[in-house]
Design a protein around this motif. Structure first.
Motif, PDB file in Angstrom:
ATOM      1  N   ASP A 120       0.909  -1.102   0.027  1.00 59.66           N
ATOM      2  CA  ASP A 120      -0.199  -0.060   0.068  1.00 59.66           C
ATOM      3  C   ASP A 120       0.995   1.137   0.002  1.00 59.66           C
ATOM      4  O   ASP A 120       0.410   2.148   0.698  1.00 59.66           O
ATOM      5  CB  ASP A 120      -1.046  -0.137   1.117  1.00 59.66           C
ATOM      6  CG  ASP A 120      -2.031  -0.800   1.044  1.00 59.66           C
ATOM      7  OD1 ASP A 120      -2.280  -1.652  -0.162  1.00 59.66           O
ATOM      8  OD2 ASP A 120      -2.459  -1.696   2.101  1.00 59.66           O
ATOM      9  N   ASP A 140      -3.875   7.109  -1.424  1.00 62.63           N
ATOM     10  CA  ASP A 140      -5.049   6.344  -0.793  1.00 62.63           C
ATOM     11  C   ASP A 140      -4.841   4.988  -0.932  1.00 62.63           C
ATOM     12  O   ASP A 140      -4.582   4.329  -2.131  1.00 62.63           O
ATOM     13  CB  ASP A 140      -6.192   6.705  -1.333  1.00 62.63           C
ATOM     14  CG  ASP A 140      -7.437   6.049  -0.561  1.00 62.63           C
ATOM     15  OD1 ASP A 140      -7.382   5.269   0.036  1.00 62.63           O
ATOM     16  OD2 ASP A 140      -8.462   6.629  -0.570  1.00 62.63           O
ATOM     17  N   LYS A 141      -4.710   4.014   0.083  1.00 62.27           N
ATOM     18  CA  LYS A 141      -4.742   2.635   0.215  1.00 62.27           C
ATOM     19  C   LYS A 141      -5.648   1.841  -0.829  1.00 62.27           C
ATOM     20  O   LYS A 141      -5.280   0.705  -1.433  1.00 62.27           O
ATOM     21  CB  LYS A 141      -4.758   1.868   1.585  1.00 62.27           C
ATOM     22  CG  LYS A 141      -3.626   2.546   2.447  1.00 62.27           C
ATOM     23  CD  LYS A 141      -3.911   1.748   3.819  1.00 62.27           C
ATOM     24  CE  LYS A 141      -2.725   2.192   4.633  1.00 62.27           C
ATOM     25  NZ  LYS A 141      -2.937   1.436   6.224  1.00 62.27           N
ATOM     26  N   ASN A 142      -6.706   2.388  -0.910  1.00 60.56           N
ATOM     27  CA  ASN A 142      -7.991   1.931  -1.998  1.00 60.56           C
ATOM     28  C   ASN A 142      -7.419   1.746  -3.154  1.00 60.56           C
ATOM     29  O   ASN A 142      -7.677   0.959  -4.385  1.00 60.56           O
ATOM     30  CB  ASN A 142      -9.247   2.717  -1.921  1.00 60.56           C
ATOM     31  CG  ASN A 142      -9.734   2.351  -0.182  1.00 60.56           C
ATOM     32  OD1 ASN A 142      -9.630   1.220   0.201  1.00 60.56           O
ATOM     33  ND2 ASN A 142     -10.605   3.594   0.284  1.00 60.56           N
ATOM     34  N   THR A 176      -5.588  -1.173  -3.648  1.00 61.83           N
ATOM     35  CA  THR A 176      -6.394  -2.443  -3.587  1.00 61.83           C
ATOM     36  C   THR A 176      -6.922  -2.759  -4.864  1.00 61.83           C
ATOM     37  O   THR A 176      -6.996  -3.895  -5.410  1.00 61.83           O
ATOM     38  CB  THR A 176      -7.649  -1.976  -2.820  1.00 61.83           C
ATOM     39  OG1 THR A 176      -7.117  -1.777  -1.300  1.00 61.83           O
ATOM     40  CG2 THR A 176      -8.552  -3.232  -2.333  1.00 61.83           C
ATOM     41  N   VAL A 177      -7.298  -1.933  -5.650  1.00 60.28           N
ATOM     42  CA  VAL A 177      -7.743  -1.802  -7.067  1.00 60.28           C
ATOM     43  C   VAL A 177      -6.910  -2.513  -7.970  1.00 60.28           C
ATOM     44  O   VAL A 177      -6.978  -3.477  -8.678  1.00 60.28           O
ATOM     45  CB  VAL A 177      -8.293  -0.472  -7.640  1.00 60.28           C
ATOM     46  CG1 VAL A 177      -8.648  -0.740  -9.253  1.00 60.28           C
ATOM     47  CG2 VAL A 177      -9.629   0.289  -6.875  1.00 60.28           C
ATOM     48  N   PRO A 197      -6.227  -8.179   0.119  1.00 59.65           N
ATOM     49  CA  PRO A 197      -6.381  -6.738  -0.062  1.00 59.65           C
ATOM     50  C   PRO A 197      -5.159  -6.039   0.662  1.00 59.65           C
ATOM     51  O   PRO A 197      -4.645  -4.873   0.142  1.00 59.65           O
ATOM     52  CB  PRO A 197      -7.687  -6.264   0.072  1.00 59.65           C
ATOM     53  CG  PRO A 197      -8.358  -7.578   0.025  1.00 59.65           C
ATOM     54  CD  PRO A 197      -7.628  -8.719   0.442  1.00 59.65           C
ATOM     55  N   ARG A 198      -4.947  -6.352   1.977  1.00 61.96           N
ATOM     56  CA  ARG A 198      -3.984  -5.563   2.878  1.00 61.96           C
ATOM     57  C   ARG A 198      -2.913  -6.362   2.888  1.00 61.96           C
ATOM     58  O   ARG A 198      -2.892  -7.454   2.922  1.00 61.96           O
ATOM     59  CB  ARG A 198      -4.835  -5.294   4.136  1.00 61.96           C
ATOM     60  CG  ARG A 198      -5.795  -4.440   4.126  1.00 61.96           C
ATOM     61  CD  ARG A 198      -5.549  -2.933   4.180  1.00 61.96           C
ATOM     62  NE  ARG A 198      -5.071  -2.470   2.875  1.00 61.96           N
ATOM     63  CZ  ARG A 198      -5.888  -1.991   2.015  1.00 61.96           C
ATOM     64  NH1 ARG A 198      -7.346  -2.017   2.209  1.00 61.96           N
ATOM     65  NH2 ARG A 198      -5.691  -1.537   0.915  1.00 61.96           N
TER      66      ARG A 198
END
Length: 669
Positions: free
Chosen positions: A476, A511-513, A516-517, A568-569
């Motif tokens: 991330d 952003d971590k998201n 994730t994508v 995801p993490r």
């Protein structure tokens, strides 16, 4: 002349002679004073000013300072398996000042030493030429003499003035070829190295690290040399040995690698016979578990007398076994580089996750059609990564421009060294319009941008840079410094002096998201995209990005960068693998994919790595054969006028289109 005049003349003569006598006495006195003064000054110079020098010369007539090499620190893998050790051996050396001064006597002695102890005469003379004939420095002429030779010299020391024997530790690599480019090797110090490092305590007969951790950590490994004093008589016989406390050598430090020798051996077995590299690491700590550059060599060939024929074969090998391709090879990163633009475009909201672009098989630009890997229809970011859709990224690059791509490439570590603790790391090229004008003298065209975004054209990177950019995505946005040495410990107490784990070199404010994508798209590439066959793993969830770099000089280079178990993490049990194969042809999923997947199935699932790879290969061949048979059957039915499953003409065209896409996907897997 009367009597008086005669007497006066006599007196004058006497006075004149007396004056001359006194004058001579004065001259003699002055000369005596001057000579005495000069003698006293010379005596003062010799006794006071030059006292230390001549005292040293006098002592050296009966005392000899014999240096003792420090014990070189040993190297262990992360599980405590020794991978670089020391073996005691006996050496023969000469001290030039004690050799015969007469030219013919000296030549006769050197010739006799050469014949009796089977040492090349040219080697002896060239070794002695490096120092002065009046030097007290010991010059090694043979590094591995037998006990019989040592006993013979001890019994006849009077016949060999200036010739001595001693002991030293010689490096040995018990695992042979395993870990070659990580460990490196040691060798005799060169004249250039000696001149630059003499102030650090290196001697002319010192050994020094030449590659790998042996070179990078040479200062920690070598320790501090000691010495003993020999008291000898006029016949060169040792009468007493004095070992002062301050002369005790201090051993070098111990290195504990992050490398796992079993994982390393598995990686070597998987890539054996191919040209390329495998990197395995723990992304959440920066620990390198395996690093292979193929082909490789056995570092033990540099211990003792080098086999010239074997060395010549290695030097002349076009695949360059001495070149650590993981950190020095520079290649187009191909589609693995698409992840960079994906992160940047999402981070700056230049495109939404579900924003689609249409792929009809490529993009027309400036009267040139840039092909895609297939005809994917409407794709969003997830599917663009899943199917490695060139058309999607072509359009994205055209909108964003080369400076945008360059900025995010540099943010993810491209264009700079990673700082790995190995010598000679190279940096790839992250191009721009200014770079092209400066280096090539040409303008930057839109076509350059199209090639740039898919990791080709002027773009190049080292495998370690590709691997670390993947690690940053896994973490991330946090990038830890990659390292092959986990700990440095004291050889005497085993105390940990330094630990390399979890040293942050970069932390991206994204952003971590977003990551994730990208990771979800990589997961989809394995579950049903470009890596679905080559990265097949029935029990472990994996995520990957494949790449195929076109090469005008031969077959394409292929890539895969993969991690697992998928989450995801970031988690501490995650393992990342990057594989790059030179001139392998095909696609990254089909060539590099099985190697990387077999590594993960071995590490995370306990499978035999080679067997796992072979199972993946066999499964791929079965799938491809079934597709071929189905296609032949359909063609045969069409030729017979049959319409399978009552498919009408338009439906049949769609099926044909899917078959064409499948052909392209197979090629790029």
């Amino acid at each position: 002349m009367n009597f008086l005049e005669i007497e006066l003349n006599k007196d004058k003569k006497i006075i004149s002679e007396d004056f001359k006598y006194r004058k001579r006495l004065i001259v003699v006195f002055i000369i005596s004073v001057l000579v005495t003064t000069l003698l006293l000054l010379r005596l003062f110079y010799l006794q006071i000013i030059q006292n230390e020098h001549y005292d040293s010369l006098a002592r050296n007539n009966k005392e000899q300072i014999i240096p003792i090499d420090a014990y070189r620190g040993e190297i262990y893998d992360r599980n405590g398996i020794i991978v670089a050790e020391n073996i005691k051996t006996y050496t023969m050396y000469m001290i030039p000042v004690y050799l015969p001064k007469n030219y013919f006597e000296r030549e006769e002695l050197l010739y006799r030493v050469s014949k009796v102890f089977n040492i090349d005469l040219g080697h002896i003379k060239s070794s002695l030429e490096k120092v002065s004939k009046n030097s007290y420095e010991s010059v090694e002429i043979s590094e591995n003499i037998s006990m019989a030779q040592m006993s013979y010299l001890a019994e006849r020391s009077e016949e060999y003035p200036g010739v001595y024997y001693g002991s030293k530790s010689v490096r040995h690599y018990p695992l042979g070829e395993t870990m070659t480019h990580v460990l490196g090797y040691i060798g005799n110090i060169s004249q250039e190295e000696f001149e630059s490092k003499q102030a650090e305590g290196y001697r002319r007969n010192s050994v020094i690290g030449k590659e790998g951790v042996e070179q990078f950590y040479d200062k920690e490994l070598r320790g501090i040399d000691g010495y003993v004093q020999w008291i000898v008589d006029s016949r060169n016989r040792v009468k007493e040995t004095i070992s002062p406390a301050i002369g005790k050598p201090i051993p070098g430090k111990k290195l504990i690698l992050s490398i796992d020798s079993k994982i390393q051996k598995d990686a070597e077995d998987l890539i054996r016979g191919q040209v390329g590299t495998v990197i395995v690491s723990k992304p959440t700590t920066g620990e390198i578990l395996a690093m292979v550059s193929s082909p490789w060599y056995d570092p033990n060939i540099f211990i003792g007398k080098i086999d010239r024929q074997k060395y010549a074969e290695l030097i002349n090998n076009p695949a360059n076994p001495f070149w650590n391709k993981a950190i020095r090879g520079r290649y187009p990163p191909a589609s693995t580089f698409k992840l960079v633009t994906a992160v940047g475009a999402l981070a700056e909201k230049r495109i939404g996750v579900n924003t689609t672009r249409y792929c009809g098989g490529g993009m027309l630009l400036e009267n040139r059609f840039y092909r895609c890997t297939g005809q994917h229809g409407y794709v969003n970011m997830y599917r663009a990564i899943q199917f490695s859709c060139n058309t999607y990224f072509y359009n994205l690059a055209y909108e964003l421009g080369p400076n945008f791509i360059k900025r995010y490439a540099e943010m993810l570590g491209f264009g700079d060294i990673t700082g790995i603790d190995l010598p000679g790391e190279k940096v790839g090229v992250v191009p721009s319009a200014d770079w092209k004008r400066r280096k090539i003298g040409e303008y930057w065209w839109d076509g350059d941008t199209i090639q740039y975004v898919i990791g080709q054209g002027y773009m190049s990177a080292t495998p370690i840079a590709v691997h670390m950019s993947t690690s940053a995505i896994i973490n991330d946005g946090v990038m830890y410094r990659p390292h092959v040495v986990k700990e440095i410990r004291s050889s005497q107490t085993d105390e940990v002096i330094y630990n390399n784990d979890k040293i942050i070199i970069k932390k991206l404010d994204i952003d971590k998201n977003i990551f994730t994508v990208v990771k979800e798209g990589m997961r989809m590439a394995v579950s049903g995209g470009t890596a679905r066959n080559g990265a097949w793993s029935p029990h472990i969830k994996l995520a990957a990005k494949t790449g195929t770099a076109q090469n005008a000089q031969g077959k394409d280079h292929t890539w895969v960068t993969i991690f697992g178990p998928y989450n995801p993490r970031p988690t501490d049990d995650m393992i990342a693998v990057t594989v790059m194969l030179e001139h392998s042809g095909g696609g990254g999923g089909a060539t590099a994919g099985p190697i990387a997947t077999a590594m993960l199935r071995s590490i995370l699932g306990g499978e035999n790595a080679v067997e796992a790879r072979n199972v993946i290969y066999a499964r791929m061949q079965y799938i491809y054969e079934q597709i071929r048979l189905a296609r032949e059957k359909m063609k045969e039915e069409q030729e017979n006028g049959e319409n399978p499953e009552n498919i009408d003409g338009e439906q049949q065209k769609e099926e044909d289109k899917k078959d064409a896409n499948e052909d392209e996907r197979i090629k790029y897997e």
